[in-house]
Design an enzyme around this catalytic site. Structure first.
Site, short mmCIF file in Angstrom:
data_model
loop_
_atom_site.label_atom_id
_atom_site.label_comp_id
_atom_site.label_asym_id
_atom_site.label_seq_id
_atom_site.Cartn_x
_atom_site.Cartn_y
_atom_site.Cartn_z
N ARG A 75 0.82 -1.22 0.00
CA ARG A 75 0.00 0.00 0.00
C ARG A 75 0.85 1.26 0.00
O ARG A 75 0.50 2.27 -0.62
CB ARG A 75 -0.90 0.03 1.25
CG ARG A 75 -2.05 -0.90 1.19
CD ARG A 75 -3.02 -0.64 2.33
NE ARG A 75 -3.92 -1.77 2.48
CZ ARG A 75 -4.98 -1.99 1.70
NH1 ARG A 75 -5.28 -1.14 0.74
NH2 ARG A 75 -5.74 -3.05 1.88
N MET A 100 -12.11 2.39 -4.50
CA MET A 100 -12.22 1.24 -3.61
C MET A 100 -10.85 0.78 -3.09
O MET A 100 -10.48 -0.38 -3.24
CB MET A 100 -12.94 0.09 -4.33
CG MET A 100 -14.31 0.47 -4.87
SD MET A 100 -15.41 1.10 -3.60
CE MET A 100 -15.84 -0.44 -2.79
N LEU A 103 -6.64 3.77 2.10
CA LEU A 103 -5.48 4.64 1.92
C LEU A 103 -4.62 4.67 3.19
O LEU A 103 -5.14 4.58 4.30
CB LEU A 103 -5.96 6.05 1.58
CG LEU A 103 -6.73 6.11 0.25
CD1 LEU A 103 -7.55 7.38 0.13
CD2 LEU A 103 -5.78 5.96 -0.93
N ASN A 117 -14.53 12.44 0.67
CA ASN A 117 -15.08 11.14 0.26
C ASN A 117 -16.60 11.18 0.29
O ASN A 117 -17.19 11.96 1.06
CB ASN A 117 -14.59 10.05 1.22
CG ASN A 117 -15.07 8.66 0.83
OD1 ASN A 117 -15.07 8.29 -0.35
ND2 ASN A 117 -15.51 7.88 1.81
N HIS A 119 -19.66 8.46 1.11
CA HIS A 119 -19.92 7.12 1.62
C HIS A 119 -21.43 6.88 1.58
O HIS A 119 -22.20 7.75 1.99
CB HIS A 119 -19.39 7.00 3.06
CG HIS A 119 -19.58 5.63 3.62
ND1 HIS A 119 -18.79 4.56 3.23
CD2 HIS A 119 -20.47 5.13 4.51
CE1 HIS A 119 -19.20 3.47 3.88
NE2 HIS A 119 -20.21 3.80 4.65
N THR A 151 -10.14 11.26 7.14
CA THR A 151 -9.12 11.17 8.19
C THR A 151 -8.57 9.74 8.14
O THR A 151 -9.12 8.89 7.43
CB THR A 151 -9.73 11.46 9.58
OG1 THR A 151 -10.79 10.53 9.80
CG2 THR A 151 -10.25 12.89 9.67
N LEU A 154 -11.04 4.84 8.68
CA LEU A 154 -11.91 4.58 7.54
C LEU A 154 -13.35 5.06 7.79
O LEU A 154 -13.94 4.72 8.83
CB LEU A 154 -11.92 3.07 7.23
CG LEU A 154 -12.73 2.64 6.01
CD1 LEU A 154 -12.05 3.11 4.73
CD2 LEU A 154 -12.91 1.13 6.00
N ASP A 155 -13.88 5.82 6.83
CA ASP A 155 -15.27 6.29 6.87
C ASP A 155 -15.59 7.08 8.14
O ASP A 155 -16.70 6.96 8.71
CB ASP A 155 -16.26 5.11 6.68
CG ASP A 155 -16.08 4.46 5.33
OD1 ASP A 155 -15.68 5.15 4.38
OD2 ASP A 155 -16.33 3.24 5.22
N GLU A 184 -26.98 10.83 -3.83
CA GLU A 184 -25.53 11.08 -3.93
C GLU A 184 -25.25 12.09 -5.04
O GLU A 184 -24.40 12.96 -4.92
CB GLU A 184 -24.77 9.77 -4.22
CG GLU A 184 -24.74 8.80 -3.06
CD GLU A 184 -23.90 7.56 -3.37
OE1 GLU A 184 -22.79 7.70 -3.88
OE2 GLU A 184 -24.38 6.45 -3.10
C1 GRF Z 1 -21.26 5.10 -4.62
O1 GRF Z 1 -22.39 4.53 -4.02
C2 GRF Z 1 -20.36 5.70 -3.60
O2 GRF Z 1 -21.02 6.25 -2.51
C3 GRF Z 1 -19.57 4.50 -3.13
O3 GRF Z 1 -19.35 3.73 -4.30
C4 GRF Z 1 -20.37 4.03 -5.25
C5 GRF Z 1 -19.67 4.54 -6.47
O4 GRF Z 1 -20.53 4.73 -7.54
N1 GRF Z 1 -18.37 4.88 -2.44
P1 GRF Z 1 -20.04 5.52 -8.81
O5 GRF Z 1 -18.74 4.86 -9.29
O6 GRF Z 1 -19.83 6.96 -8.45
O7 GRF Z 1 -21.12 5.34 -9.83
#
Ligand code: GRF
Length: 230
Positions: A75, A100, A103, A117, A119, A151, A154-155, A184
């Site tokens: 990593r 995905m 980090l 980020n 989530h 930070t 994670l999440d 989103e």
């Molecule tokens: C989204 O649901 C985001 O919140 C999560 O992964 C998904 C990514 O979707 N971390 P996309 O690649 O933006 O379509």
């Protein structure tokens, strides 16, 4: 928080990291152009060369790069290579959009106050993977998404904005994921526009957003047609 690196003379520069389809990235690029933010998406970078979002970004004339994580021993080496690619574009903010990879602390600290980020849950509920399944199993009535500063944990990290959707009777993971994705695409571009306009700061570890009505975005039901009511 450090003063933003950009000024009225310099447009805010985003680098967006993706691992897949990049629909959040697309929503940010579109909003940036359609709404004329003082900003640009300087590059889209992926750890996977088969990430379909890369093709879309390239079709929009946005520079793309691939840093395949499998090419690096660990990593630390991967994150160092990734940071070199990112820094070549001199971003003010690095936006994780379905990236995905976990980090390293060094990477996160390198981008302190500049790494954001999204989530797919209402943090601090349901960190990690499988958030929609977790929400269904927990029996919650509402679910959603969170845009936050990153930070080393994670999440976690200071929350900038959240979007809330209902959990409906009979929801499957897929149906719930689709509803959350819809919000989103509202929340992330809105936060990116706040960043572009210098409206977001961190004060004593808490987010302050100036000149905005609300940091919470609520799902609104699609209109019901008259035929369905009859
Ligand atoms: C989204 O649901 C985001 O919140 C999560 O992964 C998904 C990514 O979707 N971390 P996309 O690649 O933006 O379509």
């Amino acid at each position: 928080m450090k003063a933003p690196l950009f000024s009225s003379a310099r447009r805010c520069r985003f680098v967006i990291l993706i691992s897949g389809r990049g629909s959040n990235m697309q929503s940010i690029v579109r909003a940036c152009r359609e709404q004329g933010w003082p900003a640009e998406v300087a590059a889209v970078i992926s750890n996977r060369e088969d990430a379909s979002g890369l093709q879309w970004a390239a079709s929009q004339g946005i520079p793309t790069r691939v840093v395949p994580h499998r090419d690096y021993a660990d990593r630390v080496a991967f994150d160092a290579a990734l940071a070199r690619e990112i820094d070549a574009f001199e971003p003010d903010f690095v936006l994780l959009a379905g990236f995905m990879r976990i980090l390293t602390e060094d990477f996160v600290r390198h981008y302190a106050d500049r790494l954001i980020n999204i989530h797919p849950s209402l943090l601090p509920l349901f960190p990690g993977l499988g958030t929609h399944r977790q929400a269904l199993e927990a029996g919650v009535a509402v679910h959603g998404c969170t845009v936050h500063f990153v930070t080393p944990v994670l999440d976690h990290g200071p929350i900038i904005a959240q979007g809330v959707v209902p959990v409906m009777p009979g929801d499957t993971e897929e149906a719930l994921a689709e509803r959350v994705l819809g919000i989103e695409h509202v929340v992330y571009p809105t936060v990116a526009s706040w960043l572009a306009h210098g409206k977001v700061s961190l004060e004593a570890g808490k987010v302050v957003v100036r000149d905005v009505a609300d940091r919470a975005f609520l799902w609104s039901a699609p209109a019901v047609s008259l035929e369905k009511c009859a």
